[in-house]
Scaffold this motif. Structure first.
Motif, PDB file in Angstrom:
ATOM      1  N   THR A 322       0.619  -4.353  -0.932  1.00  0.00           N
ATOM      2  CA  THR A 322       0.560  -3.644  -2.211  1.00  0.00           C
ATOM      3  C   THR A 322       0.717  -2.141  -2.072  1.00  0.00           C
ATOM      4  O   THR A 322       0.893  -1.435  -3.061  1.00  0.00           O
ATOM      5  N   TRP A 417      13.562  -3.920  -8.118  1.00  0.00           N
ATOM      6  CA  TRP A 417      12.379  -3.419  -7.414  1.00  0.00           C
ATOM      7  C   TRP A 417      11.377  -2.899  -8.425  1.00  0.00           C
ATOM      8  O   TRP A 417      11.670  -2.754  -9.614  1.00  0.00           O
ATOM      9  N   ILE A 421       6.806  -1.676  -4.558  1.00  0.00           N
ATOM     10  CA  ILE A 421       7.677  -1.970  -3.417  1.00  0.00           C
ATOM     11  C   ILE A 421       8.215  -0.675  -2.816  1.00  0.00           C
ATOM     12  O   ILE A 421       8.246  -0.486  -1.593  1.00  0.00           O
ATOM     13  N   THR A 424       5.603   1.052  -0.836  1.00  0.00           N
ATOM     14  CA  THR A 424       5.404   0.363   0.448  1.00  0.00           C
ATOM     15  C   THR A 424       6.501   0.725   1.439  1.00  0.00           C
ATOM     16  O   THR A 424       6.235   1.002   2.618  1.00  0.00           O
ATOM     17  N   VAL A 425       7.748   0.745   0.989  1.00  0.00           N
ATOM     18  CA  VAL A 425       8.877   1.042   1.875  1.00  0.00           C
ATOM     19  C   VAL A 425       8.789   2.465   2.405  1.00  0.00           C
ATOM     20  O   VAL A 425       8.831   2.708   3.625  1.00  0.00           O
ATOM     21  N   TYR A 500      12.038  -7.190   1.747  1.00  0.00           N
ATOM     22  CA  TYR A 500      12.276  -6.610   0.425  1.00  0.00           C
ATOM     23  C   TYR A 500      13.742  -6.212   0.251  1.00  0.00           C
ATOM     24  O   TYR A 500      14.367  -6.495  -0.776  1.00  0.00           O
TER      25      TYR A 500
END
Length: 526
Positions: A322, A417, A421, A424-425, A500
């Motif tokens: 998350t 997306w 996300i 997180t990336v 992802y």
């Protein structure tokens, strides 16, 4: 030569039952013929004995046996009785076993050589079996007595049917019940095979074995812990993950759950029939999140099953998935940085350096405001702006120069997306870059971050001048669980980013050179 192999269960059962019925019918028929043969021999033996006794009491026989010309008187009488009674032969011989009568006249005067006549010369009455030229026969021996003295013996022989002759004789009587039994057996075999196959869900034994192997393999490979019990509270399933989480070293299948895991809650659910979902429990030394459901078959509770995971591991994974971990770390760094700045300002004021303190405040505020203003104007989402701002502070704390390219821009989030996300990336890539610079000289600790919002794609580029990625592990860095840090709950970030990016048809370009640095470029199509 190939062996005959029948795989169909119905065919196997049908052939087996048919063979059993066939064998049983054949044995029963054989035993019946044997009984008939035995009864026939007993009956013929008694008949022969009665005739022999009658002949032995005739006056012509008593008075002429043992006499020189006795055969002339005995032979006509014996032959007359033989023809009248339809026996095979009536032989009269004296104490020297000399024949005085015989169906074949040429044998009169010769010695009787039956082999079983010995007891007859000792005044014994008996029946014996013999095998002659015409087949098996029953012979009755009766002594001839004259004035309480034995003077000869009367032998009456009756040919008995053979086993084969009786079988042929009663063939028509045996065939009908034999074929009826076969037909009934065949029908029974078909019905039995159908019923058994129906109870086995129309599956062959090989299919059931394969299904069982697959079920066991599935349970063994499930990432969650799985434990199931039967109606006797015995453990029927305990996969390796369950044994690992609960610390069960020895095989537990077949043991009572109350002896192995007394506080599992499985017995309670089985007794009440009420399922439990996402219960936070401490079982043994493990803290788990468990769901327990009763197992019902045709409406009846026959067991219970529990699925669970280590709660600590779940929390760590949730933080990675998350991006919460990134925000927590950002808040911690900001708090730490502001506290350090306040301490510095307080120190300058205490030293009477008001101008320096004021200048320090203005410089810090200006630097922070400049970066915050840039991020606010160029990055469309405050979550990402906050993350980048916090990462800059985090880098300063570690002695790393993190430069946000002033050409960076993010107008909108790609359709497939969401902000979580993207956080997180970016957060994982920056964190990996900062970890890569640990141990490097301070002047070499530099990271550059650029976000390019182009017409048809979004490009995220993170560059560091760390040690680079060795060639031998470059193909493994996107694998779940692979890490060079050797600690638990690592090896998730890059694997998650790769998944992802792949899901939206993007790609990750990697440029790296040992001792010079690494560049990760994430390209997301719009």
């Amino acid at each position: 030569m190939k062996k005959l192999f029948i795989s169909n269960l119905r065919m196997k059962i049908g052939i087996l039952v048919f063979c059993l019925v066939f064998l049983s019918s054949a044995i029963s028929g054989g035993m019946l013929v044997e009984k008939v043969l035995s009864a026939t021999e007993n009956e013929q033996g008694q008949r022969a004995l009665s005739i022999a006794r009658s002949v032995a009491e005739l006056e012509p026989i008593i008075n002429n046996v043992g006499q020189p010309d006795g055969a002339k008187s005995i032979q006509p009488v014996a032959e007359k009785i033989r023809l009248a009674t339809d026996v095979e032969y009536i032989v009269v011989y004296d104490m020297n076993r000399i024949r005085y009568s015989h169906p074949i006249s040429s044998k009169i005067g010769t010695v009787f050589m039956g082999g079983d006549e010995g007891p007859s010369l000792a005044e014994q009455v008996y029946i014996s079996r013999a095998y002659g030229s015409k087949g098996p026969s029953i012979r009755a021996f009766v002594p001839v007595m004259k004035e309480s003295k034995q003077v000869g013996v009367v032998v009456v022989g009756i040919v008995t049917p053979t086993y084969k002759q009786l079988l042929l004789e009663y063939r028509s009587d045996l065939q009908i019940p034999f074929f009826i039994a076969l037909i009934v057996g065949l029908i029974g075999a078909v019905l039995l095979a159908y019923n058994i196959k129906k109870q086995m869900f129309n599956m062959e034994p090989a299919e059931i074995a394969r299904l069982l192997e697959e079920r066991v393999a599935v349970f063994q490979s499930i990432g969650d812990g799985v434990i199931a019990i039967d109606s006797q509270y015995r453990i029927t399933i305990a996969n390796p993950e369950a044994c690992r989480i609960l610390g069960l070293a020895e095989p537990v299948v077949g043991k009572g759950v109350l002896d192995v895991i007394p506080d599992s809650g499985l017995t309670t659910v089985m007794q009440t029939g009420t399922p439990q979902y996402n219960e936070d429990r401490i079982v043994g030394n493990a803290r788990i999140l468990v769901s327990i459901l009763p197992i019902r078959v045709k409406g009846k509770i026959v067991g219970a099953a529990a699925t669970f995971r280590d709660k600590t591991e779940m929390f760590n994974l949730a933080e990675e998935l998350t991006g919460v971990k990134q925000f927590i770390e950002a808040l911690r760094v900001q708090n730490h940085e502001h506290r350090n700045k306040l301490h510095a300002i307080a120190g300058l004021i205490q030293l009477g350096k008001s101008e320096q303190a004021l200048s320090y405040v203005f410089d810090s505020v200006h630097e922070q405001e400049e970066l915050a203003s840039f991020l606010t104007n160029n990055i469309c989402d405050y979550s990402i702006s906050g993350l980048l701002l916090a990462k800059v502070s985090r880098a300063k704390e570690l002695g790393i120069q993190l430069h946000i390219d002033r050409g960076s821009c993010l107008k909108d989030i790609p359709q497939k997306w969401d902000v979580g996300i993207l956080v997180t990336v970016i957060g994982n890539l920056l964190e990996n870059a900062m970890e890569a610079l640990q141990g490097q000289a301070l002047e070499r600790r530099k990271i550059e971050c650029a976000i390019r919002d182009l017409a048809d794609e979004l490009r995220i580029e993170i560059k560091d001048n760390g040690p680079g990625i060795p060639k031998q592990i470059r193909d493994q860095i996107y694998k779940q669980g692979f890490t060079t840090k050797g600690s638990k709950n690592r090896g998730i970030g890059l694997a998650l980013i790769h998944r992802y990016v792949e899901n939206v048809g993007g790609r990750i370009d990697l440029e790296t050179e040992v001792n010079l640095g690494t560049i990760f470029t994430v390209i997301i199509p719009k």
